[in-house]
Design an enzyme around this catalytic site. Structure first.
Site, PDB file in Angstrom:
ATOM      1  N   TYR A  33       0.829  -1.208   0.000  1.00 31.18           N
ATOM      2  CA  TYR A  33       0.000   0.000   0.000  1.00 31.18           C
ATOM      3  C   TYR A  33       0.856   1.247   0.000  1.00 31.18           C
ATOM      4  O   TYR A  33       2.077   1.174   0.201  1.00 31.18           O
ATOM      5  CB  TYR A  33      -0.950  -0.007   1.205  1.00 31.18           C
ATOM      6  CG  TYR A  33      -0.281   0.253   2.538  1.00 31.18           C
ATOM      7  CD1 TYR A  33       0.491  -0.722   3.155  1.00 31.18           C
ATOM      8  CD2 TYR A  33      -0.408   1.484   3.169  1.00 31.18           C
ATOM      9  CE1 TYR A  33       1.100  -0.472   4.373  1.00 31.18           C
ATOM     10  CE2 TYR A  33       0.200   1.736   4.398  1.00 31.18           C
ATOM     11  CZ  TYR A  33       0.954   0.754   4.991  1.00 31.18           C
ATOM     12  OH  TYR A  33       1.570   0.988   6.189  1.00 31.18           O
ATOM     13  N   LYS A  54       6.522  -2.042   1.818  1.00 35.90           N
ATOM     14  CA  LYS A  54       5.350  -1.450   2.485  1.00 35.90           C
ATOM     15  C   LYS A  54       4.181  -2.431   2.373  1.00 35.90           C
ATOM     16  O   LYS A  54       3.225  -2.242   1.629  1.00 35.90           O
ATOM     17  CB  LYS A  54       5.017  -0.083   1.866  1.00 35.90           C
ATOM     18  CG  LYS A  54       4.190   0.782   2.797  1.00 35.90           C
ATOM     19  CD  LYS A  54       4.251   2.236   2.387  1.00 35.90           C
ATOM     20  CE  LYS A  54       3.217   3.085   3.074  1.00 35.90           C
ATOM     21  NZ  LYS A  54       3.286   3.084   4.531  1.00 35.90           N
ATOM     22  N   GLU A  76      12.351   2.453  14.276  1.00 38.49           N
ATOM     23  CA  GLU A  76      11.399   3.458  13.774  1.00 38.49           C
ATOM     24  C   GLU A  76      10.135   3.362  14.625  1.00 38.49           C
ATOM     25  O   GLU A  76      10.073   2.582  15.582  1.00 38.49           O
ATOM     26  CB  GLU A  76      11.080   3.222  12.291  1.00 38.49           C
ATOM     27  CG  GLU A  76      10.446   1.879  12.007  1.00 38.49           C
ATOM     28  CD  GLU A  76      10.163   1.639  10.519  1.00 38.49           C
ATOM     29  OE1 GLU A  76       9.866   2.598   9.789  1.00 38.49           O
ATOM     30  OE2 GLU A  76      10.235   0.466  10.104  1.00 38.49           O
ATOM     31  N   LEU A 105      11.027   0.920   7.189  1.00 39.03           N
ATOM     32  CA  LEU A 105      10.403   1.400   5.966  1.00 39.03           C
ATOM     33  C   LEU A 105      11.093   2.723   5.602  1.00 39.03           C
ATOM     34  O   LEU A 105      11.198   3.607   6.455  1.00 39.03           O
ATOM     35  CB  LEU A 105       8.904   1.662   6.174  1.00 39.03           C
ATOM     36  CG  LEU A 105       8.276   2.144   4.870  1.00 39.03           C
ATOM     37  CD1 LEU A 105       8.017   0.981   3.933  1.00 39.03           C
ATOM     38  CD2 LEU A 105       7.011   2.925   5.111  1.00 39.03           C
TER      39      LEU A 105
END
Ligand code: PMP
Length: 288
Positions: free
Chosen positions: A33, A147, A180, A205
């Site tokens: 996505y 992703k 992250e 990511l």
């Protein structure tokens, strides 16, 4: 005007939008996505987002559902039909509909679903006070650069952070590094003025906001370092902040209940937010 969703070639009322029960996204999270911010009716950093979509699809050997140029047109049509001025556009591509079997189907055609959502900019109070984060173990797989729709570890971490009264989870790997956030990239500013974020690779990511900010800051003589940092280093840092397509640059002023940087957003974080917002404004001017 009612909300409109896009499902495999059709614009349908959002409340009635459906996919097949054997869509591999539904059964296996076999898809990817993107989330692109929209400001003043303009897609921000559209091309890097489409590049990342192409990368994620390529890594999973999923075909583009429509050509890139067609997708660009559909995104614009979706913004128009939804009257979207400020918010996000979400699009996901799955490997398609096929009888449930782990192996890639021989014939399935990839599915494309698109929705839009209005979002207000962060409140003055959030920008003035910053947000709290809560550390959570990073229990994800080794391809966080894709992703993927498969977000269970991220969801569990965000929920745990929410239950701890925090806005975001900061994920800590087995080596003790903050990789992250559950849906944002994590940054600190050291007392010597270095701006630090985890290196790009399969461990995180590669955020588009992160990438834009690195490029923008590099042209302004700011000292950027892509390296890992620990939770203790973050708690003792001069400043901390997070980035994402929906949050842009948000100051982080508490980590696990401990105050960071005196509990107020620091000058570097403020400057980086201004630089980022100025770049968004420039994209809007260029598009109009
Ligand atoms: N990390 C993760 C795990 C994310 O889900 C996101 C948001 N998609 C980000 C970082 C931030 O990426 P971006 O700046 O492209 O929104």
């Amino acid at each position: 005007m009612g909300r409109v969703a896009y499902v495999n070639g059709r614009y349908v009322p959002h409340d009635h939008a459906q996919v097949h029960i054997e869509d591999r996204g539904y059964q296996f999270a076999d898809g990817v996505y993107e989330v692109v911010p929209v400001v003043d009716g303009v897609l921000v950093d559209e091309e890097p987002h489409l590049d990342r979509l192409g990368y994620s699809l390529g890594e999973l050997r999923i075909a583009w559902p429509v050509r890139r140029q067609v997708l660009r047109l559909i995104l614009r049509e979706m913004m128009a039909r939804n009257g979207l001025e400020r918010g996000i556009i979400y699009f996901q591509v799955t490997r398609g509909v096929a009888p449930r079997d782990h192996k890639f189907p021989a014939k399935a055609k990839s599915s494309l679903v698109i929705t839009t959502k209005r979002l207000k900019p962060p409140s003055a109070a959030i920008l003035e006070n910053g947000v709290a984060v809560s550390s959570q173990p990073d229990i994800r797989w080794e391809r966080c650069d894709i992703k993927s729709l498969s977000l269970l570890p991220n969801i569990l971490a965000k929920q745990a952070a929410h239950e701890a009264g925090a806005f975001e989870a900061w994920l800590v790997d087995e080596a003790g590094a903050v990789t992250e956030g559950s849906s944002t990239n994590a940054w600190i500013v050291t007392h010597s003025g270095e701006i630090v974020t985890y290196p790009k690779g399969q461990g995180i990511l590669g955020g588009i906001t992160r990438q834009s900010l690195l490029q923008l800051a590099a042209t302004r003589n700011l000292r950027l370092v892509e390296r890992s940092f620990t939770l203790d280093e973050a708690k003792a840092a001069a400043e901390a902040f997070l980035t994402s397509s929906s949050a842009f640059v948000l100051p982080v002023t508490r980590i696990d209940g401990e105050v960071v940087g005196g509990g107020k957003p620091g000058p570097v974080t403020r400057q980086l937010r201004e630089i980022y917002v100025a770049n968004v404004d420039a994209q809007i001017r260029a598009a109009k």
